[in-house]
Write an enzyme that holds these catalytic residues in place. Structure first.
Site, PDB file in Angstrom:
ATOM      1  N   ARG A  43       0.808  -1.198   0.000  1.00  0.00           N
ATOM      2  CA  ARG A  43       0.000   0.000   0.000  1.00  0.00           C
ATOM      3  C   ARG A  43       0.851   1.261   0.000  1.00  0.00           C
ATOM      4  O   ARG A  43       0.367   2.366  -0.197  1.00  0.00           O
ATOM      5  CB  ARG A  43      -0.872   0.021   1.270  1.00  0.00           C
ATOM      6  CG  ARG A  43      -1.786  -1.154   1.388  1.00  0.00           C
ATOM      7  CD  ARG A  43      -2.518  -1.080   2.741  1.00  0.00           C
ATOM      8  NE  ARG A  43      -3.276  -2.289   2.952  1.00  0.00           N
ATOM      9  CZ  ARG A  43      -3.301  -2.938   4.108  1.00  0.00           C
ATOM     10  NH1 ARG A  43      -2.643  -2.493   5.140  1.00  0.00           N
ATOM     11  NH2 ARG A  43      -3.984  -4.028   4.250  1.00  0.00           N
ATOM     12  N   GLY A  44       2.148   1.089   0.302  1.00  0.00           N
ATOM     13  CA  GLY A  44       2.998   2.233   0.608  1.00  0.00           C
ATOM     14  C   GLY A  44       3.119   3.284  -0.484  1.00  0.00           C
ATOM     15  O   GLY A  44       3.326   4.455  -0.199  1.00  0.00           O
ATOM     16  N   GLU A  97       7.166   2.435  -6.265  1.00  0.00           N
ATOM     17  CA  GLU A  97       7.361   1.773  -4.970  1.00  0.00           C
ATOM     18  C   GLU A  97       7.637   2.869  -3.930  1.00  0.00           C
ATOM     19  O   GLU A  97       8.102   3.964  -4.279  1.00  0.00           O
ATOM     20  CB  GLU A  97       8.532   0.773  -5.109  1.00  0.00           C
ATOM     21  CG  GLU A  97       9.014   0.092  -3.858  1.00  0.00           C
ATOM     22  CD  GLU A  97       7.982  -0.760  -3.134  1.00  0.00           C
ATOM     23  OE1 GLU A  97       6.867  -0.261  -2.900  1.00  0.00           O
ATOM     24  OE2 GLU A  97       8.314  -1.891  -2.750  1.00  0.00           O
ATOM     25  N   ASP A  98       7.355   2.573  -2.679  1.00  0.00           N
ATOM     26  CA  ASP A  98       7.567   3.597  -1.650  1.00  0.00           C
ATOM     27  C   ASP A  98       9.046   3.757  -1.296  1.00  0.00           C
ATOM     28  O   ASP A  98       9.589   4.860  -1.337  1.00  0.00           O
ATOM     29  CB  ASP A  98       6.712   3.327  -0.392  1.00  0.00           C
ATOM     30  CG  ASP A  98       6.897   1.934   0.198  1.00  0.00           C
ATOM     31  OD1 ASP A  98       7.699   1.130  -0.336  1.00  0.00           O
ATOM     32  OD2 ASP A  98       6.232   1.642   1.211  1.00  0.00           O
ATOM     33  N   ASP A 101      14.883  -0.697   0.385  1.00  0.00           N
ATOM     34  CA  ASP A 101      15.636  -0.815   1.630  1.00  0.00           C
ATOM     35  C   ASP A 101      16.674  -1.923   1.438  1.00  0.00           C
ATOM     36  O   ASP A 101      17.741  -1.676   0.866  1.00  0.00           O
ATOM     37  CB  ASP A 101      14.599  -1.127   2.719  1.00  0.00           C
ATOM     38  CG  ASP A 101      15.089  -0.852   4.114  1.00  0.00           C
ATOM     39  OD1 ASP A 101      15.633   0.233   4.340  1.00  0.00           O
ATOM     40  OD2 ASP A 101      14.927  -1.731   4.974  1.00  0.00           O
ATOM     41  N   PHE A 151      14.303   4.570  10.091  1.00  0.00           N
ATOM     42  CA  PHE A 151      12.962   4.098   9.754  1.00  0.00           C
ATOM     43  C   PHE A 151      12.062   5.304   9.571  1.00  0.00           C
ATOM     44  O   PHE A 151      11.982   6.166  10.439  1.00  0.00           O
ATOM     45  CB  PHE A 151      12.401   3.170  10.837  1.00  0.00           C
ATOM     46  CG  PHE A 151      11.173   2.451  10.372  1.00  0.00           C
ATOM     47  CD1 PHE A 151      11.283   1.280   9.640  1.00  0.00           C
ATOM     48  CD2 PHE A 151       9.904   2.965  10.624  1.00  0.00           C
ATOM     49  CE1 PHE A 151      10.151   0.623   9.175  1.00  0.00           C
ATOM     50  CE2 PHE A 151       8.767   2.314  10.162  1.00  0.00           C
ATOM     51  CZ  PHE A 151       8.894   1.138   9.438  1.00  0.00           C
ATOM     52  N   VAL A 152      11.396   5.383   8.417  1.00  0.00           N
ATOM     53  CA  VAL A 152      10.591   6.561   8.112  1.00  0.00           C
ATOM     54  C   VAL A 152       9.120   6.196   7.923  1.00  0.00           C
ATOM     55  O   VAL A 152       8.789   5.066   7.545  1.00  0.00           O
ATOM     56  CB  VAL A 152      11.115   7.297   6.852  1.00  0.00           C
ATOM     57  CG1 VAL A 152      12.474   7.924   7.129  1.00  0.00           C
ATOM     58  CG2 VAL A 152      11.197   6.361   5.658  1.00  0.00           C
ATOM     59  N   ASP A 158       4.220   3.385   6.420  1.00  0.00           N
ATOM     60  CA  ASP A 158       3.588   3.120   7.718  1.00  0.00           C
ATOM     61  C   ASP A 158       4.564   2.571   8.744  1.00  0.00           C
ATOM     62  O   ASP A 158       5.638   2.066   8.413  1.00  0.00           O
ATOM     63  CB  ASP A 158       2.476   2.089   7.546  1.00  0.00           C
ATOM     64  CG  ASP A 158       3.037   0.685   7.315  1.00  0.00           C
ATOM     65  OD1 ASP A 158       3.807   0.511   6.345  1.00  0.00           O
ATOM     66  OD2 ASP A 158       2.747  -0.216   8.119  1.00  0.00           O
ATOM     67  N   ARG A 164       0.310   6.605   7.548  1.00  0.00           N
ATOM     68  CA  ARG A 164       0.335   6.679   6.081  1.00  0.00           C
ATOM     69  C   ARG A 164      -0.234   8.001   5.562  1.00  0.00           C
ATOM     70  O   ARG A 164       0.091   8.440   4.467  1.00  0.00           O
ATOM     71  CB  ARG A 164      -0.488   5.536   5.468  1.00  0.00           C
ATOM     72  CG  ARG A 164       0.110   4.158   5.657  1.00  0.00           C
ATOM     73  CD  ARG A 164      -0.608   3.181   4.727  1.00  0.00           C
ATOM     74  NE  ARG A 164      -0.384   1.789   5.059  1.00  0.00           N
ATOM     75  CZ  ARG A 164       0.660   1.064   4.662  1.00  0.00           C
ATOM     76  NH1 ARG A 164       1.615   1.617   3.935  1.00  0.00           N
ATOM     77  NH2 ARG A 164       0.766  -0.207   4.990  1.00  0.00           N
TER      78      ARG A 164
HETATM   79  P1  IMP Z   1      13.066  -4.121   1.218  1.00  0.00           P
HETATM   80  O1  IMP Z   1      12.471  -5.372   0.650  1.00  0.00           O
HETATM   81  O2  IMP Z   1      13.889  -4.383   2.432  1.00  0.00           O
HETATM   82  O3  IMP Z   1      13.787  -3.273   0.197  1.00  0.00           O
HETATM   83  O4  IMP Z   1      11.897  -3.247   1.806  1.00  0.00           O
HETATM   84  C1  IMP Z   1      10.938  -2.742   1.046  1.00  0.00           C
HETATM   85  C2  IMP Z   1       9.638  -2.629   1.812  1.00  0.00           C
HETATM   86  O5  IMP Z   1       9.785  -2.592   3.237  1.00  0.00           O
HETATM   87  C3  IMP Z   1       9.042  -1.309   1.442  1.00  0.00           C
HETATM   88  O6  IMP Z   1       8.167  -1.486   0.339  1.00  0.00           O
HETATM   89  C4  IMP Z   1       8.308  -0.898   2.695  1.00  0.00           C
HETATM   90  O7  IMP Z   1       6.997  -1.423   2.697  1.00  0.00           O
HETATM   91  C5  IMP Z   1       9.054  -1.529   3.812  1.00  0.00           C
HETATM   92  N1  IMP Z   1       9.986  -0.568   4.438  1.00  0.00           N
HETATM   93  C6  IMP Z   1      11.332  -0.599   4.378  1.00  0.00           C
HETATM   94  N2  IMP Z   1      11.878   0.438   5.046  1.00  0.00           N
HETATM   95  C7  IMP Z   1      10.847   1.143   5.543  1.00  0.00           C
HETATM   96  C8  IMP Z   1      10.765   2.346   6.352  1.00  0.00           C
HETATM   97  O8  IMP Z   1      11.755   2.995   6.725  1.00  0.00           O
HETATM   98  N3  IMP Z   1       9.518   2.753   6.659  1.00  0.00           N
HETATM   99  C9  IMP Z   1       8.381   2.105   6.257  1.00  0.00           C
HETATM  100  N4  IMP Z   1       8.416   0.984   5.511  1.00  0.00           N
HETATM  101  C10 IMP Z   1       9.637   0.504   5.175  1.00  0.00           C
HETATM  102 MG    MG Z   2       5.727  -1.562   0.852  1.00  0.00          MG
END
Ligand code: IMP
Ligand code: MG
Length: 176
Positions: A43-44, A97-98, A101, A151-152, A158, A164
């Protein structure tokens, strides 16, 4: 501005809006004259996508992809699909994508969508946290802001499904 004791503003709404204007110009140049399928990762990325598409000037369809990540609870990085997109074969595709990470989610998205044989597959993330990257070589084609390793929340992102609705990006006090 909504204020909360437990968070601290990191990127203001006006800074986001100014950057979105720039990003839209970059993306318009990339996709000029194409018929594009926009894919919003739920949803981000919902707020980011809706604000971006109103700035883009090529014809488009909008579709949604929803994933579930078990990373937080099991540390496996396992991702499953909750909602898939329609046919994108032979189409020009831009994914919103939001945040990228570790890169696990973006890698999953790229593999999943590439298997559907789009003509072009590009990704745009509002935020990039490169310090947390675990997957080498995974990065969005377009990035709103590179952020430090915090963490944001807000503007779609969220913490336990909260925050959100904020119009700005904030850090959680205590942090990642
Ligand atoms: P990744 O798979 O570790 O790259 O993380 C991607 C997903 O984790 C993102 O689409 C977010 O939903 C969530 N995420 C990662 N870091 C954050 C953050 O700092 N705040 C909120 N959601 C996060
Ligand atoms: Mg996400």
């Amino acid at each position: 501005m909504q204020t909360h004791d437990d968070i601290t503003e990191m990127i203001s709404a006006s800074t986001i809006n100014a950057r979105l204007d720039e990003l839209a110009a970059e993306i318009d140049a990339e996709f000029a004259g194409e018929d594009v399928i926009i894919i919003c990762v739920l949803r981000g990325a919902m707020m980011f996508m809706t604000d971006m598409v109103r700035r883009l000037n090529f014809p488009m369809e909008i579709d949604f992809l929803q994933l579930k990540s078990y990373e937080e609870t099991t540390s496996t990085g396992e991702i499953t699909l909750l909602k898939d997109v329609g046919d994108i074969s032979g189409k020009h595709v831009l994914v919103f994508e939001d945040i990228v990470d570790t890169g696990n989610t973006l890698q999953f998205i790229l593999q999943h969508l590439a298997a559907k044989n789009p003509a072009r597959l590009k990704t745009c993330a509002l935020l990039d946290n490169p310090a947390r990257r675990q997957i080498a070589g995974i990065a969005p084609d377009f990035t709103g802001f590179a952020i430090p390793n915090k963490f944001v929340v807000g503007y779609g992102l969220d913490y336990n499904e909260k925050y959100r609705n904020l119009s700005y990006i904030a850090t959680i006090n205590g942090g990642k």
